[in-house]
Structures are given as C-alpha cells and as structure tokens.
Scaffold this motif. Structure first.
Motif, mmCIF file in Angstrom:
data_model
loop_
_atom_site.group_PDB
_atom_site.id
_atom_site.type_symbol
_atom_site.label_atom_id
_atom_site.label_comp_id
_atom_site.label_asym_id
_atom_site.label_seq_id
_atom_site.Cartn_x
_atom_site.Cartn_y
_atom_site.Cartn_z
ATOM 1 N N GLN A 163 0.614 -1.238 -0.291
ATOM 2 C CA GLN A 163 0.131 0.265 0.164
ATOM 3 C C GLN A 163 0.486 1.655 -0.001
ATOM 4 O O GLN A 163 0.288 2.266 -0.184
ATOM 5 C CB GLN A 163 -0.749 -0.185 1.109
ATOM 6 C CG GLN A 163 -1.713 1.064 1.279
ATOM 7 C CD GLN A 163 -3.324 1.264 0.468
ATOM 8 O OE1 GLN A 163 -2.833 0.422 -0.024
ATOM 9 N NE2 GLN A 163 -3.530 2.451 0.364
ATOM 10 N N ILE A 166 1.232 2.393 -3.701
ATOM 11 C CA ILE A 166 0.642 2.345 -4.047
ATOM 12 C C ILE A 166 0.076 4.089 -4.020
ATOM 13 O O ILE A 166 0.787 4.489 -4.690
ATOM 14 C CB ILE A 166 -1.116 1.642 -3.542
ATOM 15 C CG1 ILE A 166 -1.342 0.328 -4.316
ATOM 16 C CG2 ILE A 166 -1.666 2.366 -4.291
ATOM 17 C CD1 ILE A 166 -2.176 -0.424 -3.299
ATOM 18 N N ILE A 170 0.818 6.794 -6.610
ATOM 19 C CA ILE A 170 -0.685 7.778 -6.691
ATOM 20 C C ILE A 170 0.785 9.226 -7.221
ATOM 21 O O ILE A 170 -0.122 10.142 -8.083
ATOM 22 C CB ILE A 170 -1.230 7.846 -5.529
ATOM 23 C CG1 ILE A 170 -1.997 6.412 -5.934
ATOM 24 C CG2 ILE A 170 -2.454 8.761 -6.243
ATOM 25 C CD1 ILE A 170 -3.086 6.180 -5.096
ATOM 26 N N ILE A 286 -13.153 6.559 -1.411
ATOM 27 C CA ILE A 286 -11.651 7.474 -1.473
ATOM 28 C C ILE A 286 -11.349 8.020 -3.030
ATOM 29 O O ILE A 286 -10.715 8.871 -2.713
ATOM 30 C CB ILE A 286 -11.052 6.548 -1.250
ATOM 31 C CG1 ILE A 286 -8.892 6.683 -1.062
ATOM 32 C CG2 ILE A 286 -10.558 5.362 -1.794
ATOM 33 C CD1 ILE A 286 -9.904 8.285 0.252
ATOM 34 N N ASN A 318 -1.364 11.132 2.522
ATOM 35 C CA ASN A 318 -2.123 9.521 1.655
ATOM 36 C C ASN A 318 -0.133 8.919 2.336
ATOM 37 O O ASN A 318 -0.812 7.795 3.316
ATOM 38 C CB ASN A 318 -2.288 9.322 0.468
ATOM 39 C CG ASN A 318 -2.994 8.189 0.153
ATOM 40 O OD1 ASN A 318 -3.786 7.319 1.032
ATOM 41 N ND2 ASN A 318 -2.807 8.285 -0.703
ATOM 42 N N ASN A 419 -12.694 -5.915 -6.495
ATOM 43 C CA ASN A 419 -12.275 -4.007 -5.777
ATOM 44 C C ASN A 419 -12.043 -3.195 -7.219
ATOM 45 O O ASN A 419 -12.500 -1.928 -7.492
ATOM 46 C CB ASN A 419 -10.466 -5.068 -5.114
ATOM 47 C CG ASN A 419 -10.550 -2.749 -4.815
ATOM 48 O OD1 ASN A 419 -10.166 -1.686 -5.687
ATOM 49 N ND2 ASN A 419 -9.001 -2.918 -3.842
#
Ligand code: BGC
Length: 501
Positions: A163, A166, A170, A286, A318, A419
């Motif tokens: 995560q 991730i 982003i 989100i 984030n 997802n």
C-alpha cells in the motif's frame, strides 16, 4: 463478551526465528509491485483531460471528457479483473508468486511503451489492456507473496509495503501530470510513457526475488523450501513452521478446483470477508478524491494552481498516514485500525456533507469563503489519513492472510476483481450521483462507512501475530464463524499442544 476477537498474540503460536535483513529486503523489493497500480490510478484522470490528447485520439468526443474517462477505466477494470481471476490465480498457484509478479511487471512495461509511443487509437487501446492485465497479475500476487514471506509478528508491517508503494505511485503520477500539463506538446506521451519506470523497477526486482517457501512446497520443491525458510527466518530450527507448511500443502493438493472449493461451507468466513472487504473499501468513497481531487478542490474555491497544490497536500497525507499503519498494525491489530479509521472517516464525511449543505444548500448556488474552503480541505485530509491507515492497507492485507493455501490464490483474485469492479462503478457513477445527491453524496458514503465499521466489529476477528497456516484457530474460536470450521481442520489439532507448550 469479546465479540469477534479471535486468538491474538496472547494465544498465538510463534515459530522459531528472527526478523532477518534478507526477509526485509525481499519484501521491500516485492512491495514495489504496488507502484504500477498507484501510478495508473494517479495518471489516468490527468491525461484524459489534456486537450492535445483528446484532440489527437478522440476528436469527435473532444470536450466530452467523461466519455474518454469511462472508456479508459472500463477496459482497465474489466480486463484486469477478468484476467486476474482466471489466469493469474492459476499462474500464482502452479508456477509460483514470483512468476506472476514478473509477468505482471513485463506486461505492464509493454503497455506503457505502447501508450507512450501511440500513433493511433489502437496502440492506445492495446497498451491500456496490457496495463490492466499487468495490474491484475501484480495485485493478485504481491500481497500473497508478502504475507507468506513475512514472519507472523511483522506480517502486517511488511504487507503494508504494498500500500505504501501504491500511495507513492499515486503521488508521483500527480506530480508528473502537473509537470507535463505545462508542456506545449506531447505532455500526455511523457505521462503515459513514464509508467515504464515503475514497471521496470518492479520487473527487475522480481527477477531477483526468491519464491516463498509455501509456494515452493506447493510445487513439490521441498528441499529448496526448507533452505529458503532457514534463510528468511535466520535459523536452522524451522521444523515446526516447515511441518505446518507441508501439512497445508497436503490439504491443498487434494483440491483440484479452488473456485469450487472456496464455495464449501468450511471456507465461508474467508469467502464472505474476501468478497466484502474490497466492496467496502471502494464504498468508503476514497477514489472520488484520488480521481477527482484537482476538480474537487477547484469547486471548493481554490484556483487552478491552488487546486493542484491542495491535491498534492492530500497526496502527501495519503503517503505519510500509511506509515502510521506500518508501525501500529502488528501492535494494536487490524481491528483497532479498522474501527478507529472507520469512526474518523464517518465523522469527516458527515461534517463535510453538513459544511457543503450550509454553503450550497439544495439549490447548488453559493460559494465557499476562504475559511470554509480551508475547513473543507482539512476535513478531506483527515478523512484521507483515516483511510490511509485503515481500509487502504487492510483492504490488501486481510484478504491475503486469511486464506489457507488451497484457496489463497483464488481468494486474492476475487479480492482484485471485486476491487476493480467497484472502483470502476464508483468512478463512473460519481459525477451523476453528485448531481442528484449533492451534499447527500457525503452522507451516502458516510452511511456505508457506518455499515462496514459495524461489520468489522462483529465479523472480522483479529489476525495479528497469528501464523498464516494457523488461521483456522481464529475462525474456530469466533462467535459466528466457529460453526463453519470442522473440528479436524488443519492447524487446529496442534493448537492445543502448542498453547500448552
Ligand atoms: C485502493 C485504491 C485507492 C488507493 C488510495 C488502495 O488501497 O485499492 O482504490 O486509490 O488505496 O491510496
């Protein structure tokens, strides 16, 4: 009554071994597999609103940005979920986790090159499909890899590396889009082409990774598995863990079709939780922030550049809030993060809805004052932080650690498909829902967060510190799921012995 709380560190069995630099390095490299997913989430929105891109590829729909966005995410999501379900599960099971990660990275790399070099719409579409396939493979295999490699007591922290990657992806994509939007021409090419960078990092990394002991045993390489286990645990005393892995693989061998097996009553807790977690994760709302942040902040009264800067702020929140979960997930547990994060998100959503209602009312007319704009920004950041240390990482961690070997690959595919499917649905419906529900949209997502928090409280038992092949004890001692687990289920027989030891 300790509702929903299973065996945790108190009753959990710990194997011999220590946390070796080798296992940490291995997991950090594997976690980079999250970069391609993150980059892709962050890049699409920006590129599909670049004028030059729209004029070149979609002249007839130029200005109808929504269509392009829909077109893009449709292909990405449908394909990655379908391919992930049918191919990646089989690859991960039969050829190993490493194989799936390498395939994922390579396919994504080819997709990035095709997109960056696109001369016509077909190169774009095929490239796009390949990106989806790559993400499907990566998201299916990386979380499983991490959960299997990690020693139980820091499994949460190591898994959350995924995560972390991730969120970094982003954030990086948002910065790239900001830069390329200033370019006179070919900005979109640079944005799309640079996806090759995370793909290269992941692919080269995967080539050097060893496979997990679980997967080696599953594929009959018992000696290699024992050696790998000794290496990652830093001790030769690995018999207890090794025996559990062999036992798990024996059960797994009897299973011909994991998709059929996962429907059997004894897998009901894993099935239900794996189907609901990704659904709930997307129903937090989100991705409304992730996809539409600059637009959202512009609507809230920040100018063009300020809108981007605000998006950068929430992007940084984030990343940094994810770190909080790395350090707390194995200490306070998954449930504590789920429950705290849920309450925090709920409060922010209700407050944001009320704030927007007070400014715009039902008519939609009005404008944010500077103070109220800043308040909205603060609320959004507090909400993003809550997601980043709860449903964000746990949405990938929990499904990867609750399945026994025989349904683990299939379970993770299900997680990815659900997802992707709901990411797509929400991405598409958001704009029209906003038009109809207005401030009510925030109450809508808030309502879902309430439901999922109650669900966690009653139905998701604590899994911190429990060895992955021993999860049956957690289900067996749960007030609701217990009845689905047969008395002779693997991992139960020796639990008694070990608890007394
Ligand atoms: C979710 C993505 C989301 C991201 C935000 C991930 O866990 O699956 O949909 O965009 O977190 O950081």
């Amino acid at each position: 009554m300790a509702v929903g709380v299973g065996i945790d560190s108190g009753g959990g069995k710990q194997y011999e071994g220590r946390v070796t630099p080798f296992v940490i390095a291995t997991c950090l490299v594997a976690a980079t597999g999250g970069l391609i997913f993150g980059y892709d989430i962050g890049i699409s929105g920006g590129v599909t609103s670049m004028d030059e891109f729209l004029m070149k590829f979609f002249p007839s729909v130029y200005a109808k940005e929504e269509f392009v966005h829909l077109f893009f995410s449709l292909i990405l999501n449908l394909l990655s979920s379908l391919v992930a379900s049918f191919f990646s599960a089989a690859t991960t099971r039969k050829l190993g986790r490493k194989a799936s990660m390498t395939v994922g990275g390579l396919v994504f790399l080819v997709g990035a090159i095709l997109n960056g070099a696109a001369m016509n719409v077909w190169m774009l579409i095929i490239g796009r499909i390949l990106l989806g396939v790559g993400i499907g493979y990566a998201n299916q295999s990386v979380p499983v890899y991490l959960s299997e490699m990690a020693p139980a007591k820091i499994r949460g922290a190591l898994n959350i590396g995924f995560q972390m990657a991730i969120t970094i992806g982003i954030f990086a994509a948002n910065l790239v889009n900001y830069g390329t939007a200033q370019m006179k021409e070919n900005g979109w090419r640079v944005s799309l082409g640079l996806a090759a960078v995370p793909a290269l990092i992941m692919t080269v990394g995967a080539l050097f990774l060893p496979d997990t002991p679980n997967s080696l045993i599953e594929r009959g390489m018992k000696e290699e598995a024992r050696e790998m286990l000794q290496k990652i645990r830093g001790t030769t005393e690995v018999d207890a863990e090794y025996d559990d892995l062999v036992e798990a693989s024996e059960v797994s061998k009897l299973v011909e079709n994991p998709w059929k097996t996962i429907m059997e009553p004894r897998y009901r807790p894993q099935l239900v939780i794996t189907a609901l977690i990704p659904f709930f994760q997307q129903l937090t709302g989100i991705n409304v922030i992730m996809f539409y942040a600059p637009v959202l902040f512009k609507t809230l009264g920040f100018g063009d550049d300020a809108a981007l800067m605000s998006a950068v702020v929430s992007g940084l929140v984030n990343v940094f809030a994810t770190v909080v979960s790395v350090f707390t997930v194995d200490k306070f547990g998954r449930r504590a993060l789920f429950l705290e994060g849920g309450i925090q998100m709920f409060v922010c959503q209700i407050a944001t809805g009320a704030l927007i209602a007070s400014v715009f009312g039902v008519s939609g007319d009005g404008a944010f004052s500077k103070e109220k704009g800043n308040l909205a920004l603060a609320l959004i950041c507090i909400y993003v932080a809550a997601f980043a240390w709860s449903w964000g990482p746990l949405g990938w961690l929990v499904p990867s650690e609750i399945h026994p070997l025989e349904t683990r690959s299939a379970g993770q595919s299900m997680n990815v498909s659900v997802n992707m499917f709901f990411t797509f649905v929400i991405g598409q419906l958001f704009l029209s829902m906003l038009c109809h529900l207005k401030f009510g949209l925030f109450f809508f997502f808030g309502g879902w967060v309430f439901v999922m928090t109650v669900f966690v409280y009653f139905f998701i038992p604590e899994t911190k510190n429990v060895p992955i092949e021993e999860m049956n004890r957690v289900w067996k001692s749960h007030w609701f799921w217990g009845k689905y687990i047969p008395d002779d289920a693997p991992g139960l027989a020796n639990a008694h012995h070990n608890n007394n030891a």
